[in-house]
Design a protein around this motif. Sequence first.
Motif, short mmCIF file in Angstrom:
data_model
loop_
_atom_site.label_atom_id
_atom_site.label_comp_id
_atom_site.label_asym_id
_atom_site.label_seq_id
_atom_site.Cartn_x
_atom_site.Cartn_y
_atom_site.Cartn_z
N VAL A 135 0.83 -1.20 0.00
CA VAL A 135 0.00 0.00 0.00
C VAL A 135 0.87 1.26 0.00
N LEU A 136 2.00 1.20 0.65
CA LEU A 136 2.93 2.35 0.62
C LEU A 136 4.04 2.10 -0.39
N GLY A 137 4.53 3.17 -0.97
CA GLY A 137 5.64 3.07 -1.90
C GLY A 137 6.98 3.08 -1.17
N PRO A 138 8.06 2.80 -1.89
CA PRO A 138 9.36 2.64 -1.23
C PRO A 138 9.87 3.91 -0.53
N ILE A 139 9.63 5.07 -1.11
CA ILE A 139 10.11 6.28 -0.44
C ILE A 139 9.32 6.49 0.85
N GLN A 140 8.02 6.26 0.79
CA GLN A 140 7.21 6.35 2.00
C GLN A 140 7.72 5.38 3.06
N LEU A 141 8.11 4.20 2.63
CA LEU A 141 8.59 3.20 3.59
C LEU A 141 9.88 3.66 4.27
N ILE A 142 10.77 4.26 3.48
CA ILE A 142 12.03 4.72 4.08
C ILE A 142 11.75 5.81 5.11
N VAL A 143 10.88 6.76 4.74
CA VAL A 143 10.56 7.84 5.68
C VAL A 143 9.86 7.27 6.91
N MET A 144 8.97 6.30 6.70
CA MET A 144 8.32 5.65 7.84
C MET A 144 9.36 5.03 8.77
N GLN A 415 -4.15 1.15 -9.21
CA GLN A 415 -3.85 -0.04 -10.02
C GLN A 415 -2.47 -0.62 -9.70
N ASP A 416 -1.67 0.13 -8.93
CA ASP A 416 -0.34 -0.36 -8.58
C ASP A 416 -0.27 -0.96 -7.19
N LEU A 417 -1.39 -1.00 -6.49
CA LEU A 417 -1.40 -1.61 -5.15
C LEU A 417 -0.99 -3.08 -5.25
N PHE A 418 -0.25 -3.54 -4.26
CA PHE A 418 0.14 -4.95 -4.17
C PHE A 418 0.81 -5.43 -5.46
N ASP A 419 1.55 -4.58 -6.08
CA ASP A 419 2.14 -4.94 -7.37
C ASP A 419 3.61 -4.52 -7.41
N ASP A 420 4.44 -5.42 -7.88
CA ASP A 420 5.87 -5.13 -7.98
C ASP A 420 6.20 -4.24 -9.16
N ARG A 421 5.35 -4.25 -10.17
CA ARG A 421 5.78 -3.66 -11.43
C ARG A 421 6.12 -2.17 -11.40
N PRO A 422 5.43 -1.35 -10.60
CA PRO A 422 5.86 0.06 -10.64
C PRO A 422 7.26 0.30 -10.08
N TYR A 423 7.78 -0.61 -9.27
CA TYR A 423 9.05 -0.32 -8.59
C TYR A 423 10.19 -1.23 -9.00
N TRP A 424 9.86 -2.32 -9.64
CA TRP A 424 10.88 -3.32 -9.95
C TRP A 424 10.99 -3.49 -11.45
N ASN A 425 12.21 -3.63 -11.86
CA ASN A 425 12.51 -3.81 -13.27
C ASN A 425 12.18 -5.24 -13.69
N LEU A 426 11.00 -5.42 -14.24
CA LEU A 426 10.56 -6.76 -14.62
C LEU A 426 10.57 -6.93 -16.13
N GLU A 427 11.35 -6.09 -16.78
CA GLU A 427 11.37 -6.04 -18.23
C GLU A 427 11.37 -7.42 -18.87
N SER A 428 12.37 -8.22 -18.50
CA SER A 428 12.52 -9.51 -19.16
C SER A 428 11.37 -10.42 -18.80
N GLU A 429 10.62 -10.04 -17.78
CA GLU A 429 9.55 -10.93 -17.35
C GLU A 429 8.17 -10.45 -17.79
N GLU A 430 8.12 -9.26 -18.36
CA GLU A 430 6.82 -8.71 -18.73
C GLU A 430 6.03 -9.68 -19.60
N SER A 431 6.72 -10.34 -20.49
CA SER A 431 6.02 -11.22 -21.41
C SER A 431 5.95 -12.65 -20.90
#
Lengths: 458, 458, 458
Positions: A135-144, A415-431
């Motif tokens: 639910v929180l993004g990585p920058i929010q997590l660091i500040v938390m 749409q990015d909740l509970f999802d790795d894709r906005p933060y992780w490079n999944l390029e090779s795995e997208e397909s």
Amino acid sequence: MRGKFSGFLLVPQIIFIVLYGVFVQYDVQAGPRNASDTTSSEHFDKLYPMFQDVHVMIFIGFGFLMTFLRRYGFGSVGFNFMLAAFVIQWTILIRGCLDLEDIKDGKININLETFLNADFACGAVLISFGAVLGVLGPIQLIVMAILEVVFYSVNEFVIAHKFQISDIGGSMVIHTFGAYFGLAVSLVHWRPELKDAHPKEESVYHSDLFAMIGTLFLWLYWPSFNGAPAAGTIIGERAVINTLFSLAAAGVSAFAMSSIVDKSGKISMVHVQNATLAGGVAAGAVANLKIGPLGATLLGSSSGILSVLGYAYITPAILQHMNIHDTCGVHNLHGMPGVLSGVAAVIIAKATSPTTYTTLELSAIYPGRVNNLDFQQQANLQLAGLAVTLGISIIGGLLTGLVLKAPFLGSVKHQDLFDDRPYWNLESEESNDIPMKNLQQEPTRKSLVLHHLYCNVN
Amino acid sequence: MRGKFSGFLLVPQIIFIVLYGVFVQYDVQAGPRNASDTTSSEHFDKLYPMFQDVHVMIFIGFGFLMTFLRRYGFGSVGFNFMLAAFVIQWTILIRGCLDLEDIKDGKININLETFLNADFACGAVLISFGAVLGVLGPIQLIVMAILEVVFYSVNEFVIAHKFQISDIGGSMVIHTFGAYFGLAVSLVHWRPELKDAHPKEESVYHSDLFAMIGTLFLWLYWPSFNGAPAAGTIIGERAVINTLFSLAAAGVSAFAMSSIVDKSGKISMVHVQNATLAGGVAAGAVANLKIGPLGATLLGSSSGILSVLGYAYITPAILQHMNIHDTCGVHNLHGMPGVLSGVAAVIIAKATSPTTYTTLELSAIYPGRVNNLDFQQQANLQLAGLAVTLGISIIGGLLTGLVLKAPFLGSVKHQDLFDDRPYWNLESEESNDIPMKNLQQEPTRKSLVLHHLYCNVN
Amino acid sequence: MRGKFSGFLLVPQIIFIVLYGVFVQYDVQAGPRNASDTTSSEHFDKLYPMFQDVHVMIFIGFGFLMTFLRRYGFGSVGFNFMLAAFVIQWTILIRGCLDLEDIKDGKININLETFLNADFACGAVLISFGAVLGVLGPIQLIVMAILEVVFYSVNEFVIAHKFQISDIGGSMVIHTFGAYFGLAVSLVHWRPELKDAHPKEESVYHSDLFAMIGTLFLWLYWPSFNGAPAAGTIIGERAVINTLFSLAAAGVSAFAMSSIVDKSGKISMVHVQNATLAGGVAAGAVANLKIGPLGATLLGSSSGILSVLGYAYITPAILQHMNIHDTCGVHNLHGMPGVLSGVAAVIIAKATSPTTYTTLELSAIYPGRVNNLDFQQQANLQLAGLAVTLGISIIGGLLTGLVLKAPFLGSVKHQDLFDDRPYWNLESEESNDIPMKNLQQEPTRKSLVLHHLYCNVN
């Protein structure tokens, strides 16, 4: 998030390095200039195996426990890793400021215990992370994490240092604190869409197996977690044994209750993954006390049952009625069992008689009672400690939650909740299979005719 | 199974708690009222790291080793967890009744060694579980565990306590016993459908990787398993070193043999997962003896080779001709290597000369020989111990198997064999990839045309 | 590969057994005939927990770290296991020949330290394995291991024994050596097809999670890796603490840099899996020195940054311009951080003053300086040690690579690169989801129409 995210990690990292240069030095154990021999203190050798168990709990245990989400595995184990590596360094400084570390000549003296205490602070932060997982993004997590360590250390300073409460396994200091802090943050970050089951907030078969790696290492090494602060003493040994009893009883009870709360009597992985561990939390505040095998198994069983009931009835209720979303159910694993343990510590302190412990044992268990055998007062302090913990964690969590609302900390889109894709490079795995496969749950993409075809095909 | 399953767990759990209140107390080490200091016995500190290794073997090792089945992963790691948490508590009471625990003032005295011995009993039960994995239901498993611990403890009482055989790593007491007990149960629960390969009795790529987590932790921590009963002594050190040699040799030999028994020379994961571990079993009964690096590597190599041959030729034979189904091949990993180790212990006892060990060493290795240096007699006792183990395990297993036939214990329907779905709440996963995918193996669901389409699609 | 592969394992295994019978015996600690008591040396008890951590790193850590490839998981964890079990036995003999073991009466004396040193040699071989992962076949790997252990031991003999350099964590002896040896082998086995991304040289979602098991156990137990050679002393404690600092700093820095080098600011699993560990390598050669928390975190941060830059820019460059394919990026994790650590060791040796350490400490850290306090000379020797390591590893790797070209060692066909199927019995899995799914990446098999259908179906 390119520059910003990195800045939120690298700027503190540079500050850590500079402050370490100015304010931190090895403890005499790790080798002052005039050490007359190369013999390590015995203490290091006794603590080290227990420390390593705790270390595994923090990074493998918490990290994999949270991988149960089908498409947030990288975030679970990855951000867990990132936060813990960050918090270890940050905690040393904050606890030093609050005089909770060993200070000599105006410098923080580092030994293995410093890292054990830093790992404990990680525990609290990672529990809170569990409440807001996905639910929180990585920058929010660091500040938390930055803010939570401050509140955590203040709470520890008040209840452990000032009130001198007994809480060897940190059931109040770590578990209760981390859980209610996280729930308070989650309340502030409530969004109505969380009320309905999010299609990605689910496990898949193999993600539940990954989570079991976390569960089992937590379960197995919990005796070290509760015993490490008294490593090498009879008190530490008792903490280990009480925790072993409590965990075994919680394990059996959690399986039994999991079947009871299911309408068709089936067992749920979420209970096995979490409620079995409640025994470790429940034992925490009393593990070094003479609760006996009876007390330990009773506490363990109760906590296992309580935790399953929490997952079945309380978490849905606080979601629907209190607008608090708790991804990992930390309220059931850490919150309620932590309070249970805190209450048990009050009762047991009250029941302690002047002959229960020797003076030497008292100095380790209830240092405030060495010269004043008023155990009613100890019970009052234990209760006050629990109340202070709840107060600081909830207020700290609410304040931190508000800070995390700052727009430049990057909140997560729906749409990015509970999802790795906005933060992780999944390029090779997208397909690849996994992400595509996951889409099948989303009804708009699934045609019944094709679904029928697929079932026949496969 | 709702109420019944939970009852079979909760009723014993309540009994455990009550009996612990009446009959169990801390050992003097964990802190009696008059403890004069807070210093733990040195013994705890030496045993604890080894105990934790054994603990990991029981819960992670056995648990994940069995996850190789494609759709029984939850059952493997989950029921393993449930049984072990249950057996730990139950074993303490049964061993107490048989005077195998430390009894003082009519009470069982608990220290870390109590839990080590309880973990060893778990080992035996989990080996038997491996023989019937996916074939017995959870209530049957609990009842099996309850009965097996009784037979296990009786056997231990006879051969370790009365015969005073040497079996530091439990190759007879734990491995041989667990394997033949499980095979006997499996014989009673034979059903003709098991003769043909069941479509679900298979691994998939990632389930084999999960199983390797179990394999490797078993392999790595086996030296602790064989050494822990003599932790902190020169004998324990020798047990560790012999086991390290034996495991390395078994590892290399298992890879070599795996390729030899395959018609195209390929390696099989089932051999890597299991036969590599045979070296730990084979070393068990002789690990503390002066078998030398030569003896240890010879024993390890032989057991690795024997185990692969077992998987390739013996397991299929006993399935076809003796109507015994052995899901995990425990006969190859625990049964035959256990007997090999027991026989080696006979030969080595016979070859012992009065000057091989000091009196102090003898009192730890062959206590019966301290005042009577007749090593031929020791060899006879070792052989008798092996025979008694086979007898009690097979008879106990047959009787237990018959008890488990009781209809209210819930036998598994044919279509539910090797399947998590009847017992685990997979609701959110029903429509997911894994369960659906698994169906593709079942020929009735697979149309060749669509299969061809699928292959092209994917 | 049937007979040949098994022969390359079994013939050496038989030789090991025979030579162990002739030349290897227990050290006095593990129990000579005239041992007067059963008390183990204290040293074993202090080393054992650290040794087990290192053991986990070798088999679980390296093994799972390499499972990131989508269809080479069995090869990664399996061949890792095979090589390590083989190398442990082989190293004992080779190091014995070079007088690096404890020799008495013409025999190699075995104790736990023998196995620790054998595990270290495994580390070097498994690093080299990482460079050629999926490119060399199993027989080639065995021959590589046989030869590499010889070059490794010669290098250790020269720089540790003769030059008496300080390298407690083996940053030169193990990491630098293993990386450049592997890269040299890889250069010889260059094939032009490796220049373009191979369709199977990719991770999938769950293979990246398996790899995190390896990463985290490496990260967590690295303090034991760097501290074990001085277990039980104040120097070992300092090595642990410096490594803890370095790893935490590398962890944070690797996350930050991973986002910086990505054009959309996302984090890459390959960096999290590898660059976080660079802190352990970078600390290696100086972990027992008084570098202080400042030095340790500075070194850790630098190595994390350097390692990510390596993955992002240097590995592609050496692939394109130097024709060196480095599957796991060992140059970034072990090569450059190893050299960094070696250079740091030169600088720190130079900066050492005669009062920095007591004589007792010097005898453990810089034995050559006990009677000759010329620290400039020590710095020169450290530099020479680094140069010799680079020289022997590169030349040894080139020669070994040439030997591995021998046709009867079975080179891997292009279509079998990074693929388990030529070596592993996947029969029951051939028709399963995973292998089939993997084919979808290969363009020739994928029809766009059907792909569209598949996406909608799933």
